[in-house]
Design a protein around this motif. Structure first.
Motif, mmCIF file in Angstrom:
data_model
loop_
_atom_site.group_PDB
_atom_site.id
_atom_site.type_symbol
_atom_site.label_atom_id
_atom_site.label_comp_id
_atom_site.label_asym_id
_atom_site.label_seq_id
_atom_site.Cartn_x
_atom_site.Cartn_y
_atom_site.Cartn_z
ATOM 1 N N THR A 27 0.855 -1.183 0.000
ATOM 2 C CA THR A 27 0.000 0.000 0.000
ATOM 3 C C THR A 27 0.889 1.230 0.000
ATOM 4 O O THR A 27 1.828 1.324 0.787
ATOM 5 C CB THR A 27 -0.919 0.029 1.234
ATOM 6 O OG1 THR A 27 -1.786 -1.105 1.210
ATOM 7 C CG2 THR A 27 -1.763 1.294 1.254
ATOM 8 N N GLN A 28 0.604 2.168 -0.900
ATOM 9 C CA GLN A 28 1.408 3.387 -0.949
ATOM 10 C C GLN A 28 0.533 4.601 -1.218
ATOM 11 O O GLN A 28 -0.512 4.505 -1.868
ATOM 12 C CB GLN A 28 2.497 3.272 -2.007
ATOM 13 C CG GLN A 28 2.002 2.941 -3.405
ATOM 14 C CD GLN A 28 3.145 2.753 -4.397
ATOM 15 O OE1 GLN A 28 4.021 3.621 -4.534
ATOM 16 N NE2 GLN A 28 3.167 1.627 -5.100
ATOM 17 N N VAL A 29 0.957 5.731 -0.683
ATOM 18 C CA VAL A 29 0.274 6.993 -0.948
ATOM 19 C C VAL A 29 0.650 7.449 -2.349
ATOM 20 O O VAL A 29 1.827 7.599 -2.670
ATOM 21 C CB VAL A 29 0.673 8.072 0.080
ATOM 22 C CG1 VAL A 29 0.046 9.421 -0.287
ATOM 23 C CG2 VAL A 29 0.228 7.661 1.480
ATOM 24 N N GLU A 40 -4.612 6.365 -1.422
ATOM 25 C CA GLU A 40 -3.768 5.183 -1.264
ATOM 26 C C GLU A 40 -4.095 4.176 -2.357
ATOM 27 O O GLU A 40 -5.254 3.986 -2.716
ATOM 28 C CB GLU A 40 -4.034 4.500 0.086
ATOM 29 C CG GLU A 40 -3.310 5.107 1.252
ATOM 30 C CD GLU A 40 -3.497 4.285 2.513
ATOM 31 O OE1 GLU A 40 -2.859 4.616 3.521
ATOM 32 O OE2 GLU A 40 -4.302 3.320 2.510
#
Length: 232
Positions: A27-29, A40
Motif C-alpha cells: 500500500t502506498q500513498v 492510497e
C-alpha cells in the motif's frame, strides 16, 4: 538446453506468483491533496484498489475496488466537498459530492468533441485535470471539459416549477423536475456541446468559463506518484 531454460523460467514464474499470493499487496500513498487528505493504492505493479482518506473528517472510502492505474498528467485538486478522480485512460471519473464519503460514476457529454470524432480526448492529448471551487476542468489540446457549477437549478429539483425554454431552432419545451438531465457535477461537457444540450437552460450551466481557473497557494501534489517496485 532450450527446453531446460524454458522449464526453469516457468518454475520461477510459478514460484513468484505463489509468493505474491501469500504476501499482502503493498500500500502506498499516490497523491496528497493537503496535510489530511490523500489517496492510497493497494496492489502490485501500481495497479489495484484505490482508497480515499480524510483523517480530519474520519473518512476512509474506496472509489475503485480493483484495477485502478494512476493518472499521470498534471492533477491539481484543492476542492474538498466535490472530489473527482480519474485514472490512466481518463475515459470517465469517479466523483464524490459529500467530501469523499460516497462515490458515483461520472461520464463525458455525448457528441463529437474531439477531432478524432470521440466524445473525449485520447490520453496523449490531455494536458491537465483541475478541480477547484467544487468544479472540475479537464484541459486537452483541443477542448476544455468541465462539470457544472456546484448546485442544482432549484426550478428542476423535486417540487420545482420547471424551466420553459425556446431552442435555437425555434422549438419550445419545458424541463421538468426529475427529467432535466444529470445532477450537478455528474457530467463533463465542452461549451461547444452545451449549445446542443438541455443543460444550457439551467442556471448551474450559465456563464461557464473559457479557461481553467487559476489555483493559488495550493499545497498538495501536482501529479500522482507510484513506485512500481513497491513490495518487491
Amino acid at each position: 538446453m532450450i527446453k531446460r531454460l524454458l522449464s526453469g523460467l516457468i518454475v520461477m514464474v510459478a514460484v513468484n506468483s505463489q509468493a505474491r499470493q501469500l504476501q499482502e499487496p503493498p500500500t502506498q500513498v499516490i497523491y496528497r491533496f493537503d496535510d489530511h487528505r490523500y489517496l492510497e493504492l493497494k496492489g502490485w505493479d501500481c495497479e489495484g484498489e484505490l482508497w480515499y482518506i480524510d483523517t480530519q473528517r474520519g473518512i476512509r472510502s474506496e472509489p475503485v475496488s480493483q484495477f485502478y492505474r494512476i493518472f499521470t498528467k498534471k492533477f491539481v485538486h484543492p476542492s474538498e466537498r466535490y472530489i473527482t478522480i480519474t485514472g490512466w485512460g481518463a475515459g470517465g471519473f469517479m466523483a464524490s459530492k459529500d467530501y469523499g464519503k460516497t462515490w458515483q460514476l461520472v461520464q463525458f457529454s455525448p457528441g463529437e468533441n474531439e477531432p478524432n470524432g470521440d466524445n473525449h480526448a485520447p490520453y496523449d492529448d490531455i494536458i491537465s485535470f483541475t478541480v477547484v471551487n467544487n468544479q472540475g476542468f479537464l484541459q486537452t489540446k483541443h477542448s476544455l471539459y468541465m462539470s457544472s457549477k456546484p448546485f442544482d437549478d432549484p426550478r428542476v429539483v423535486t417540487g420545482g416549477p420547471g424551466i420553459p425554454y425556446t431552442a435555437s431552432d425555434g422549438s419550445v419545451g419545458r424541463l421538468e423536475p426529475g427529467s432535466a438531465g444529470e445532477a450537478w457535477g455528474m457530467v463533463y461537457m465542452t461549451k461547444r456541446a452545451l449549445v446542443n444540450s438541455i443543460h444550457q437552460f439551467k442556471s448551474n450551466y450559465q456563464n461557464m468559463p473559457d479557461a481553467v481557473p487559476k489555483v493559488i497557494n495550493y499545497t498538495g501534489w501536482d501529479h500522482m506518484r507510484c513506485d512500481m517496485d513497491a513490495g518487491k
